[in-house]
Design an enzyme around this catalytic site. Sequence first.
Site, PDB file in Angstrom:
ATOM      1  N   HIS A 172       0.813  -1.232   0.000  1.00 49.65           N
ATOM      2  CA  HIS A 172       0.000   0.000   0.000  1.00 49.65           C
ATOM      3  C   HIS A 172       0.846   1.283   0.000  1.00 49.65           C
ATOM      4  O   HIS A 172       1.533   1.564   0.977  1.00 49.65           O
ATOM      5  CB  HIS A 172      -0.905   0.012   1.228  1.00 49.65           C
ATOM      6  CG  HIS A 172      -1.667  -1.267   1.429  1.00 49.65           C
ATOM      7  ND1 HIS A 172      -2.650  -1.680   0.561  1.00 49.65           N
ATOM      8  CD2 HIS A 172      -1.574  -2.239   2.383  1.00 49.65           C
ATOM      9  CE1 HIS A 172      -3.154  -2.849   0.983  1.00 49.65           C
ATOM     10  NE2 HIS A 172      -2.515  -3.201   2.077  1.00 49.65           N
ATOM     11  N   SER A 197       1.757  -0.340  -5.392  1.00 52.10           N
ATOM     12  CA  SER A 197       0.839  -0.607  -4.297  1.00 52.10           C
ATOM     13  C   SER A 197       0.363  -2.048  -4.410  1.00 52.10           C
ATOM     14  O   SER A 197       0.475  -2.662  -5.473  1.00 52.10           O
ATOM     15  CB  SER A 197      -0.345   0.352  -4.361  1.00 52.10           C
ATOM     16  OG  SER A 197      -0.958   0.428  -3.095  1.00 52.10           O
ATOM     17  N   SER A 237      -5.594   1.620  -2.478  1.00 48.28           N
ATOM     18  CA  SER A 237      -4.944   1.997  -1.216  1.00 48.28           C
ATOM     19  C   SER A 237      -3.894   3.095  -1.346  1.00 48.28           C
ATOM     20  O   SER A 237      -3.389   3.590  -0.337  1.00 48.28           O
ATOM     21  CB  SER A 237      -4.305   0.756  -0.587  1.00 48.28           C
ATOM     22  OG  SER A 237      -3.280   0.257  -1.423  1.00 48.28           O
ATOM     23  N   ASP A 246       3.224  -7.664   0.176  1.00 52.61           N
ATOM     24  CA  ASP A 246       2.077  -7.568   1.092  1.00 52.61           C
ATOM     25  C   ASP A 246       0.898  -8.258   0.410  1.00 52.61           C
ATOM     26  O   ASP A 246       0.245  -7.672  -0.444  1.00 52.61           O
ATOM     27  CB  ASP A 246       1.771  -6.103   1.392  1.00 52.61           C
ATOM     28  CG  ASP A 246       0.625  -5.941   2.404  1.00 52.61           C
ATOM     29  OD1 ASP A 246      -0.106  -6.914   2.647  1.00 52.61           O
ATOM     30  OD2 ASP A 246       0.474  -4.831   2.951  1.00 52.61           O
ATOM     31  N   GLU A 304       4.393  -9.242   4.451  1.00 51.53           N
ATOM     32  CA  GLU A 304       3.762  -8.396   5.449  1.00 51.53           C
ATOM     33  C   GLU A 304       2.535  -9.005   6.126  1.00 51.53           C
ATOM     34  O   GLU A 304       2.307  -8.798   7.304  1.00 51.53           O
ATOM     35  CB  GLU A 304       3.350  -7.086   4.736  1.00 51.53           C
ATOM     36  CG  GLU A 304       2.564  -6.087   5.566  1.00 51.53           C
ATOM     37  CD  GLU A 304       3.414  -5.235   6.487  1.00 51.53           C
ATOM     38  OE1 GLU A 304       4.648  -5.382   6.475  1.00 51.53           O
ATOM     39  OE2 GLU A 304       2.826  -4.424   7.219  1.00 51.53           O
ATOM     40  N   ASN A 320       4.666 -11.010   9.226  1.00 50.12           N
ATOM     41  CA  ASN A 320       3.371 -10.931   9.907  1.00 50.12           C
ATOM     42  C   ASN A 320       3.419 -11.547  11.298  1.00 50.12           C
ATOM     43  O   ASN A 320       2.825 -11.027  12.232  1.00 50.12           O
ATOM     44  CB  ASN A 320       2.294 -11.631   9.079  1.00 50.12           C
ATOM     45  CG  ASN A 320       0.921 -11.527   9.709  1.00 50.12           C
ATOM     46  OD1 ASN A 320       0.359 -10.440   9.797  1.00 50.12           O
ATOM     47  ND2 ASN A 320       0.397 -12.638  10.194  1.00 50.12           N
ATOM     48  N   LYS A 366       4.332  -7.343  14.990  1.00 52.87           N
ATOM     49  CA  LYS A 366       3.528  -7.037  13.808  1.00 52.87           C
ATOM     50  C   LYS A 366       2.088  -7.461  14.062  1.00 52.87           C
ATOM     51  O   LYS A 366       1.220  -6.662  14.357  1.00 52.87           O
ATOM     52  CB  LYS A 366       4.124  -7.687  12.552  1.00 52.87           C
ATOM     53  CG  LYS A 366       3.643  -7.062  11.242  1.00 52.87           C
ATOM     54  CD  LYS A 366       2.221  -7.437  10.927  1.00 52.87           C
ATOM     55  CE  LYS A 366       1.699  -6.927   9.618  1.00 52.87           C
ATOM     56  NZ  LYS A 366       0.316  -7.322   9.386  1.00 52.87           N
ATOM     57  N   ASP A 371      -0.253  -4.319  14.646  1.00 51.02           N
ATOM     58  CA  ASP A 371      -0.831  -3.764  13.409  1.00 51.02           C
ATOM     59  C   ASP A 371      -2.232  -4.358  13.165  1.00 51.02           C
ATOM     60  O   ASP A 371      -3.241  -3.640  13.068  1.00 51.02           O
ATOM     61  CB  ASP A 371       0.171  -4.090  12.294  1.00 51.02           C
ATOM     62  CG  ASP A 371      -0.313  -3.929  10.865  1.00 51.02           C
ATOM     63  OD1 ASP A 371      -1.471  -4.244  10.574  1.00 51.02           O
ATOM     64  OD2 ASP A 371       0.511  -3.538  10.015  1.00 51.02           O
ATOM     65  N   ASN A 372      -2.296  -5.692  13.107  1.00 55.44           N
ATOM     66  CA  ASN A 372      -3.566  -6.346  12.788  1.00 55.44           C
ATOM     67  C   ASN A 372      -4.621  -5.994  13.848  1.00 55.44           C
ATOM     68  O   ASN A 372      -5.798  -5.787  13.528  1.00 55.44           O
ATOM     69  CB  ASN A 372      -3.389  -7.870  12.724  1.00 55.44           C
ATOM     70  CG  ASN A 372      -2.302  -8.295  11.750  1.00 55.44           C
ATOM     71  OD1 ASN A 372      -1.370  -7.539  11.480  1.00 55.44           O
ATOM     72  ND2 ASN A 372      -2.396  -9.499  11.227  1.00 55.44           N
ATOM     73  N   CYS A 425      -6.210  -2.022  13.169  1.00 56.88           N
ATOM     74  CA  CYS A 425      -7.613  -2.128  12.734  1.00 56.88           C
ATOM     75  C   CYS A 425      -8.553  -1.537  13.772  1.00 56.88           C
ATOM     76  O   CYS A 425      -9.624  -1.038  13.425  1.00 56.88           O
ATOM     77  CB  CYS A 425      -7.980  -3.583  12.442  1.00 56.88           C
ATOM     78  SG  CYS A 425      -7.120  -4.229  10.982  1.00 56.88           S
ATOM     79  N   HIS A 469      -7.528  -9.192   3.429  1.00 56.96           N
ATOM     80  CA  HIS A 469      -6.645  -8.740   2.346  1.00 56.96           C
ATOM     81  C   HIS A 469      -7.290  -8.738   0.965  1.00 56.96           C
ATOM     82  O   HIS A 469      -7.084  -7.814   0.181  1.00 56.96           O
ATOM     83  CB  HIS A 469      -5.355  -9.557   2.306  1.00 56.96           C
ATOM     84  CG  HIS A 469      -4.339  -8.958   1.387  1.00 56.96           C
ATOM     85  ND1 HIS A 469      -3.578  -7.874   1.762  1.00 56.96           N
ATOM     86  CD2 HIS A 469      -4.006  -9.240   0.116  1.00 56.96           C
ATOM     87  CE1 HIS A 469      -2.800  -7.525   0.752  1.00 56.96           C
ATOM     88  NE2 HIS A 469      -3.035  -8.337  -0.259  1.00 56.96           N
ATOM     89  N   HIS A 512      -3.702   2.238   8.610  1.00 55.97           N
ATOM     90  CA  HIS A 512      -3.369   2.394  10.033  1.00 55.97           C
ATOM     91  C   HIS A 512      -2.531   3.647  10.264  1.00 55.97           C
ATOM     92  O   HIS A 512      -1.782   4.084   9.391  1.00 55.97           O
ATOM     93  CB  HIS A 512      -2.526   1.211  10.525  1.00 55.97           C
ATOM     94  CG  HIS A 512      -3.173  -0.123  10.411  1.00 55.97           C
ATOM     95  ND1 HIS A 512      -4.524  -0.313  10.255  1.00 55.97           N
ATOM     96  CD2 HIS A 512      -2.619  -1.358  10.467  1.00 55.97           C
ATOM     97  CE1 HIS A 512      -4.779  -1.609  10.221  1.00 55.97           C
ATOM     98  NE2 HIS A 512      -3.639  -2.265  10.325  1.00 55.97           N
ATOM     99  N   SER A 523       5.469  -2.523  12.366  1.00 52.88           N
ATOM    100  CA  SER A 523       5.451  -3.473  11.244  1.00 52.88           C
ATOM    101  C   SER A 523       6.658  -3.251  10.335  1.00 52.88           C
ATOM    102  O   SER A 523       7.333  -4.197   9.933  1.00 52.88           O
ATOM    103  CB  SER A 523       4.189  -3.268  10.410  1.00 52.88           C
ATOM    104  OG  SER A 523       3.056  -3.316  11.224  1.00 52.88           O
ATOM    105  N   GLN A 550       9.920  -5.253   8.854  1.00 50.45           N
ATOM    106  CA  GLN A 550      10.202  -5.396   7.418  1.00 50.45           C
ATOM    107  C   GLN A 550      11.654  -5.047   7.117  1.00 50.45           C
ATOM    108  O   GLN A 550      12.353  -5.771   6.389  1.00 50.45           O
ATOM    109  CB  GLN A 550       9.292  -4.472   6.584  1.00 50.45           C
ATOM    110  CG  GLN A 550       7.941  -5.047   6.255  1.00 50.45           C
ATOM    111  CD  GLN A 550       7.997  -6.205   5.261  1.00 50.45           C
ATOM    112  OE1 GLN A 550       9.061  -6.639   4.812  1.00 50.45           O
ATOM    113  NE2 GLN A 550       6.834  -6.729   4.928  1.00 50.45           N
TER     114      GLN A 550
END
Length: 470
Positions: free
Chosen positions: A55, A78, A83, A132, A193, A218, A223, A227-228, A232, A338, A391, A399, A403
């Site tokens: 993204h 992306s 996104s 990703d 990711e 992930n 991560k 992040d998840n 969210c 996703h 996010h 995250s 990476q």
Amino acid sequence: NTPDTDYKIADISLAEFGRKEIDIAEHEMPGLMSIRKKYAPSAPLKGVRVTGSLHMTIQTAVLIETLKDIGADVRWASCNIFSTQDHAAAAIAASGTPVFAWKGETLEEYWDCTLDALTFPGNKGPELVVDDGGDVTLLIHKGYELENGSKWVDEPASSHEEQIIKNLLKRVAKERPGFWHSVVKDWKGVSEETTTGVHRLYQMLEAGKLLVPAINVNDSVTKSKFDNLYGCRESLADGLKRAMDVMLAGKLAVVCGYGDVGKGCAHSLRAYGSRVVVTEIDPINALQASMEGFEVNTVESTLGRGDIYVTTTGNKDVLTVEHLKSMKDQAIVCNIGHFDNEIQVDALHKVEGVTKVNIKPQVDKFTFKGGSSIFLLAEGRLVNLGCATGHPSFVMSNSFSNQTLAQIDLWANKDRYENKVYILPKKLDEEVARLHLEKIGVKLTTLTKDQAAYLGVPVEGPYKPEHYRY
Ligand code: NAI
């Protein structure tokens, strides 16, 4: 293309605005900024060709510039047609990094952009990939298999998108014979990711098809458990609000799936005052949701009473066309997983007598023959990036620190790793967390030597065994 025009974006005049927001983001991304400081002098990725498919947001711009700071030669696309933040892409293009991304690509354009991002000058491929969802990894694998005689491109496609990929591969086969073998020869690894992309990697590994070492970013704790979950928890509501301006309090919201993403979504909606029903297929997750006080039930049980539906499963056909037809009038339907196959969007278009009215970009109203309607957000693609800006920076710093460390590690160990899927060592996971503490005023307690010996862990960590679940 000359180096100055080696990009495809919406509007280069947005670069200044993008740069101002990148400056703000940098202050919220302490992990990435300290990695820059630590590694820029030694430039561990010096001259390494890195393709990113992730993204193209402001936060990703900070990741890209971190990779560049530590020496990488970067090209970017992306990983979703909706996104991209066009000002972020413009700032990256203006700084001289080839980027191929704009908000609202067609699927054909999307796959062309992916190919552009992995084609370096001289028809060279990437040495490392930041993926990703796994689309670059998929394209290279399919291209390579085609050159090895696979008949996949001639078999009937299971979807419109699959046909586009097949057409692109046929074109490349004609225009650039041997391209994919030369790409694979130089390709040293991929860091992935997201849950769905990781799932694809393990499937390739099991099938004995994985062509390079992969790092599963992930499943770094810093991560997926951040992040998840917390990402969210903020960006789902952002997407719903920007799309529909809807009052969440008092509404009945249905969250399909109670993994990391589902947990963040369910808790967010409850915090706004929604009554939340969770659906699950896994008894452990269902029990977790129940112990948190959520009603756990089936989608069918919510039809006619649910006001808002969010799919978070990474699975397909979670909301079927039959579900969509039976929903309460004006129900809002979206997906934060996703891919767009969680909701049967293709089938929705084919329902007899259905009419579609576009309200604004990424908001469509579908009215069924009987007169009732639903609102579909971002055409069923991830709502937080399609209808909002993904996010916030702080969580993405976690995250993207993973990476960056994964990219450094893949390159440093390129001669040692096998074509398997690896997870970063816990020591690095703890390090990523550590880099984010100061910014939010966390004071850590230090183990005494005596305590450390009692627990059987080093004073400086790692503190938990691999089986610990956080
Ligand atoms: P997860 O595996 O932790 O959770 C998915 C849950 O859905 C599991 O508990 C599973 O049992 C459940 N599930 C599967 N099929 C179901 C069905 N038919 N009905 C109800 N529940 C079902 O995965 P995670 O990490 O929560 O990720 C979910 C998806 O979100 C993935 O596609 C991932 O790539 C994506 N993702 C999206 C983000 C975003 O910003 N939009 C951020 C992170 C991940």
